[in-house]
Motif scaffolding. Structure first.
Motif, PDB file in Angstrom:
ATOM      1  N   UNK A   1       0.808  -1.216   0.000  1.00 57.95           N
ATOM      2  CA  UNK A   1       0.000   0.000   0.000  1.00 57.95           C
ATOM      3  C   UNK A   1       0.843   1.270   0.000  1.00 57.95           C
ATOM      4  N   UNK A   2       2.115   1.149   0.353  1.00 50.56           N
ATOM      5  CA  UNK A   2       2.980   2.319   0.399  1.00 50.56           C
ATOM      6  C   UNK A   2       3.818   2.521  -0.839  1.00 50.56           C
ATOM      7  N   UNK A   3       3.694   1.641  -1.838  1.00 51.39           N
ATOM      8  CA  UNK A   3       4.565   1.731  -3.014  1.00 51.39           C
ATOM      9  C   UNK A   3       4.395   3.042  -3.775  1.00 51.39           C
ATOM     10  N   UNK A   4       3.167   3.357  -4.176  1.00 50.51           N
ATOM     11  CA  UNK A   4       2.953   4.590  -4.944  1.00 50.51           C
ATOM     12  C   UNK A   4       3.184   5.832  -4.089  1.00 50.51           C
ATOM     13  N   UNK A   5       2.683   5.880  -2.842  1.00 52.54           N
ATOM     14  CA  UNK A   5       3.009   7.049  -2.016  1.00 52.54           C
ATOM     15  C   UNK A   5       4.513   7.270  -1.860  1.00 52.54           C
ATOM     16  N   UNK A   6       5.272   6.185  -1.691  1.00 48.35           N
ATOM     17  CA  UNK A   6       6.720   6.324  -1.561  1.00 48.35           C
ATOM     18  C   UNK A   6       7.371   6.828  -2.834  1.00 48.35           C
ATOM     19  N   UNK A   7       6.867   6.380  -3.976  1.00 47.12           N
ATOM     20  CA  UNK A   7       7.368   6.867  -5.261  1.00 47.12           C
ATOM     21  C   UNK A   7       7.136   8.361  -5.391  1.00 47.12           C
ATOM     22  N   UNK A   8       5.915   8.789  -5.088  1.00 48.66           N
ATOM     23  CA  UNK A   8       5.569  10.204  -5.214  1.00 48.66           C
ATOM     24  C   UNK A   8       6.331  11.063  -4.221  1.00 48.66           C
TER      25      UNK A   8
END
Length: 295
Positions: A96-103
């Protein structure tokens, strides 16, 4: 994939936060923010490495013996080597943190076999598809409820398990299965355990993820893969690499090298065969990210 799923595969959310990467091109921010990624590839070449995020979901992206393995890291290492970036620097993230971490600029690429979905396309930029993986179900040995697809699961009134934020959750909803008959799980192994102890009747994920999971879980079977329908459209569960939207030039360069691999069946299978991928997982030539994001 986890359905990738996993694929993974898969998860949403995210807002960007700002910050700068010291020691690389001034107009490129690759840690703590992404105001301008126009020169990101040049910065990565200078650094000699690219930070890639994985969610520890086999066979898409996982760590074993201190080494990053799986479909995405193997393919991405080949692509980035061709782009003049010889090393992958892995960063673990919960799915669940993959896209937030990318951004937020914690890494430059998601290497986790993430499913290409319109809501994710609104937040980040996907490569062209790296693979397709139809859906399947993990069931008790012998498949006592005779499940074959989501329609049969709905008729049987069984309880299904899906990964939190995964594409399969949407497939289950589209099939009209009541929310009370769906259990959300955190990791693939949680799904296998839930089938074993009878908390769910079947665990829904990409067939390739479940076949891999079944190697280490006795007393369970995996059904034949099937293509769920959403809005009358078959769902192939295509996955790809994920970039910030501001990193379009890096994504385009990545796609150029990726195409050389997905156009070469023997090379593709040689690279990804150890993780259970076959020529059947090669994406059709007419299956594009633009089409998938517009679906």
């Amino acid at each position: 994939m986890p359905s990738k799923t996993v694929l993974t595969r898969r998860r949403l959310l995210g807002l960007a936060s700002a910050g700068a990467l010291a020691g690389v091109a001034a107009c490129s921010r690759t840690e703590g923010g992404a105001a301008d990624d126009a020169d990101l590839l040049a910065a990565l070449r200078k650094r000699g490495s690219v930070k890639v995020a994985y969610a520890n979901e086999a066979p898409y992206g996982f760590e074993e013996g201190g080494t990053l393995k799986g479909e995405a890291p193997t393919l991405h290492a080949e692509v980035f080597k061709a782009l003049g970036v010889p090393r992958l620097k892995p960063v673990f993230s919960e799915w669940d943190g993959l896209i937030p971490g990318l951004l937020a600029g914690k890494y430059e690429v998601i290497s986790a076999g993430m499913a290409i979905l319109p809501d994710r396309c609104a937040k980040a930029a996907f490569s062209e598809p790296e693979f397709i993986s139809p859906t399947a179900m993990m069931v008790p040995s012998g498949n006592p409820r005779r499940l074959g697809d989501l329609e049969s699961a709905k008729r049987a009134g069984v309880t299904l398990g899906v990964l939190s934020g995964a594409a399969e959750k949407g497939y289950v909803e589209a099939a009209g299965i009541p929310s009370g008959k769906v259990r959300t799980l955190t990791k693939p192994q949680d799904g296998a355990d839930a089938v074993k102890n009878g908390r769910i009747d079947a665990f829904v994920l990409t067939g390739i993820s479940l076949r891999w999971l079944n190697k280490t879980n006795k007393g369970l079977d995996v059904t034949e893969p099937f293509l769920p329908m959403v809005g009358g459209v078959k769902q192939y569960s295509p996955g790809g690499a994920v970039f910030r939207k501001s990193a379009g030039s890096l994504r385009d360069a990545f796609d150029t090298e990726l195409k050389k691999i997905t156009s070469d069946r023997e090379r593709y299978v040689r690279l990804l065969g150890p993780y259970g991928f076959t020529a059947a997982e090669l994406p059709p030539a007419d299956l594009t990210t633009a089409r998938l994001c517009a679906a």
